[in-house]
Structure formats: structure tokens, C-alpha cells
Design a protein around this motif. Sequence first.
Motif, PDB file in Angstrom:
ATOM      1  N   CYS A  50      26.512 -26.379  32.204  1.00  0.00           N
ATOM      2  CA  CYS A  50      27.981 -26.025  32.850  1.00  0.00           C
ATOM      3  C   CYS A  50      28.582 -25.116  31.679  1.00  0.00           C
ATOM      4  N   LYS A  93      28.404 -33.650  34.667  1.00  0.00           N
ATOM      5  CA  LYS A  93      28.577 -32.224  34.777  1.00  0.00           C
ATOM      6  C   LYS A  93      27.318 -31.234  34.879  1.00  0.00           C
ATOM      7  N   SER A 109      22.851 -24.325  28.575  1.00  0.00           N
ATOM      8  CA  SER A 109      23.648 -25.199  28.740  1.00  0.00           C
ATOM      9  C   SER A 109      23.839 -25.449  30.361  1.00  0.00           C
ATOM     10  N   ARG A 130      30.978 -25.270  29.781  1.00  0.00           N
ATOM     11  CA  ARG A 130      31.513 -25.663  28.567  1.00  0.00           C
ATOM     12  C   ARG A 130      30.658 -25.282  27.590  1.00  0.00           C
ATOM     13  N   ARG A 131      29.169 -25.142  27.664  1.00  0.00           N
ATOM     14  CA  ARG A 131      28.326 -24.717  26.367  1.00  0.00           C
ATOM     15  C   ARG A 131      28.398 -25.642  25.396  1.00  0.00           C
ATOM     16  N   CYS A 132      28.436 -27.014  25.745  1.00  0.00           N
ATOM     17  CA  CYS A 132      28.641 -27.884  24.446  1.00  0.00           C
ATOM     18  C   CYS A 132      27.484 -27.393  23.430  1.00  0.00           C
TER      19      CYS A 132
HETATM   20  S1  SF4 Z   1      27.918 -27.813  28.698  1.00  0.00           S
HETATM   21 FE1  SF4 Z   1      28.284 -30.247  27.936  1.00  0.00          FE
HETATM   22  S2  SF4 Z   1      29.569 -30.853  29.890  1.00  0.00           S
HETATM   23 FE2  SF4 Z   1      28.344 -29.211  30.357  1.00  0.00          FE
HETATM   24  S3  SF4 Z   1      26.441 -30.028  30.967  1.00  0.00           S
HETATM   25 FE3  SF4 Z   1      26.094 -29.547  29.036  1.00  0.00          FE
HETATM   26  S4  SF4 Z   1      26.780 -31.513  28.150  1.00  0.00           S
HETATM   27 FE4  SF4 Z   1      27.701 -31.544  30.137  1.00  0.00          FE
END
Ligand code: SF4
Length: 408
Positions: free
Chosen positions: A363, A339, A361, A365-367
Motif C-alpha cells: 500500500c 492493509k 509495497s 505507506r511503503r513501509c
Molecule cells: S506498506 Fe506497510 S501498511 Fe502498507 S501493506 Fe505494506 S506493511 Fe502493510
Amino acid sequence: MLAAMPPTPLPTPEPGEARIRDRGDACPGALRLHPADDGRLARLRLPAGRLTAHQAEVLARAAETLGDGRISITSRGNAELRGLAEDCGAELASLLAGAGLLPSPTHERVRNIVASPCAGLDGLGYADVQLWARALDTALCAEPRAASLSGRFLFVLDDGRGDVAGLGGDVSLIAGQDGSALLRLGSRHFRLAAADAVRAALTAALAFLDAAEAAGNGAWRPHELPEAHTPDWAGALTRAGITAEPVPAPPLPVSPPPAPGPLGDGALHVLAPLGRLTADGLRALADGAGELRLTPWRGAVVVTDLARLPALEPYGLVTRPGLPSVGVSACTGRPGCAKSLADVRTDAGLVRHGGLPVHYSGCERRCGHPRGTWVDVLATGDDSYLVDGVPTPRTALPEAVTKARTTR
Ligand code: SF4
């Protein structure tokens, strides 16, 4: 023999009530490997982040022989191995189990316990919640029903200093100075004897499972339950024989993570740049150590001789405060995550000055982003970012991030 875990079974919804989850949680585990762009990923739950020196060596060996040679530290102080081959599950499970890192295959993904990493080492705090964490882990693994918790359900044990109390636990215990503990369950708070704290935490988790089963909406965490199905926390505690006084929400203790360096007179605190250790870096931490505690701020507290500190620097570990990389985190990004719009980990390495925490991040989602106040650096393309919402070309990132970290 250890085997891949089936998905968590879901309860049946009541007529007329919408499910908010239509599947069991897909959180990776040590026995349920997750396919990623850079190979399989294993997430090993480490209650309170704790590893013995021998376990650290086994983890380093697993990373080296089965994975990409590195160990990632998650925002819950767990360990991840990446770049694993598709067929390595049995070998990995056998290695981990042999080191005592998989005490219950059925519960391996529910051992999500964060505890104040410095508890018992620096004279601060009101109780050694590291011991509470071990007792809670034993109790969790001994309770068959607890295996139905989702891999996201979180226990937080704070020794009263406030370093982890704000990490969003579903069940939180905060030690008090008078031999008491505060049990925090969403907006409900109970004061109880510290001696009952661990039993109360498990009781609360089981009360959530009862409520989730009755609601039938597939909730993974208490805040996902419909209001009509709020768990009967007080009733569950009473039925368990625990005296718990409901109290108004008190102000939560808050304190920042300790600075890297010596901790008391028998421990060290170091940070892993971008939350990743090399296998040799982990071995260096474990060398001569009594134990290691991986931290939610992606480092390690190591019970060891203070004279070990200079020997850790050659492994790229952050051993002193004030370095630009302190407070910098990033999601997996490219090439590990499909992603991601950019190689955020490489770009995060361009940081030149310290300041507020900053998270990169790939994307929206900011994991793995931090809690509290932080600078948001979001990839929008190969060479473009938003820094706190401001469009910024990749080439201008160092200046833009410095400005945001130091002037916000
Ligand atoms: S925030 Fe999460 S889903 Fe998005 S690119 Fe990073 S690891 Fe992947």
C-alpha cells in the motif's frame, strides 16, 4: 518480573499550540507485542545489530517455538518475530532476558542505534563505532529520562565511510580522521573530540526531550518540534562540559553497502532474501561465529572463518554479488498486513535481473523502503501494480522491473 510496557506518556500542549501527535508512539517492542493479521509481532532492538552466537541461538529458538520460524531484519538492523501467539509475551520476555537481550525493560524500545556494521573489521573507517554503540546503549539504559524517547528516535553512528550517515538519524555521529567526531542534529553540526562523542549524543537526546516537553506538541522526533522550540543544542552541550565547535554543514560521506562475500580476513557479509532468515539460517550464521551484526540493508556481517561461506548457501543466503535478489526488498504485504492489496513478497520473488534497489509495497505507506534512489513497485490490486508510477499487470512485473532497474 518483566511486564508489558505502558504507552509513552505525553506532555501537555501550551495554550494556542497545536499537537502534532495525539498519542504516544505505538511502535512494537519485545515487551509490547503488536497485533497483525498473521499473529502478534515483536520487534527486538539490537543496538548496532549486534548478537552473540548464543543470543542468535536463543532468537532462533524463540522464532521456532513461539513464532512462525523466521526472523525478519528491519531497515534499522533490528529483529522481528511474527506469527506469535497472543499469550506468549511472558515466555518470550523470559527467553530474551535470559540471553541478555533485554538489559532494561523500561528502555527496550528506545535502544535504536545503527552503527557502521563493518567497523573495526575491514581496515576502513576512522573509529570503531561498534564500541561507541555499546557505550551509548549502556549510557541510554542508565539514564531514566531516556526511557521517554519515542520508539522511532534514531541514533546513527558512522565510522566515516558513509555507509549509514544518510539513514536519517535524529542524532548522528560521524567519525573524523583526526580523532574528532561530527555531531549532526538536523541542520546543526558540531565538531567535538571523539572521546566526548557518546556523551554528546545522549546529551542531545535529552535536550530534545526538554524541548518536546516545553513544546507540548507530542513530538516523537526533533523535526516535529515547532521552530520556536528548537532545542538549545549548544547550551546543552556546554552545560554537560563538552567542548563542541559549531561548524557549517560539511558534505556527508556516502558509500554503498559492501558486496556480499568475504570482508577483510576474518568476517563475512551475507544478505537475507527479502530480509528474512529462517531459524536454521540464523543458526548457520552463528555456528562458530564470534558475533553477528544485523545490517540496515537486511543482511548480516559475521565475524567468522571465511571458509564458512559455502556452508551458508544452502540456507538461501546471498553470499556473492550479482544475484538478482541483491537489492530487492518488500514490506510485509499479505497475509501479514491487513492493509496490503497483494502478496508482495511472493511477487518480489519473480525478479530476474539485478540493478538499482527495488522495493515492493502492498500500500502507499511503503513501509521499510530504502533510502536514496530505488525503483518503486506499488500494489494497486490483486493483480495490478504501479512500477515507478506506470500501471503494470502482475504478469508483466518481471520485465517492467528489470527495465526500471537497469535503464533508469
Ligand atoms: S506498506 Fe506497510 S501498511 Fe502498507 S501493506 Fe505494506 S506493511 Fe502493510
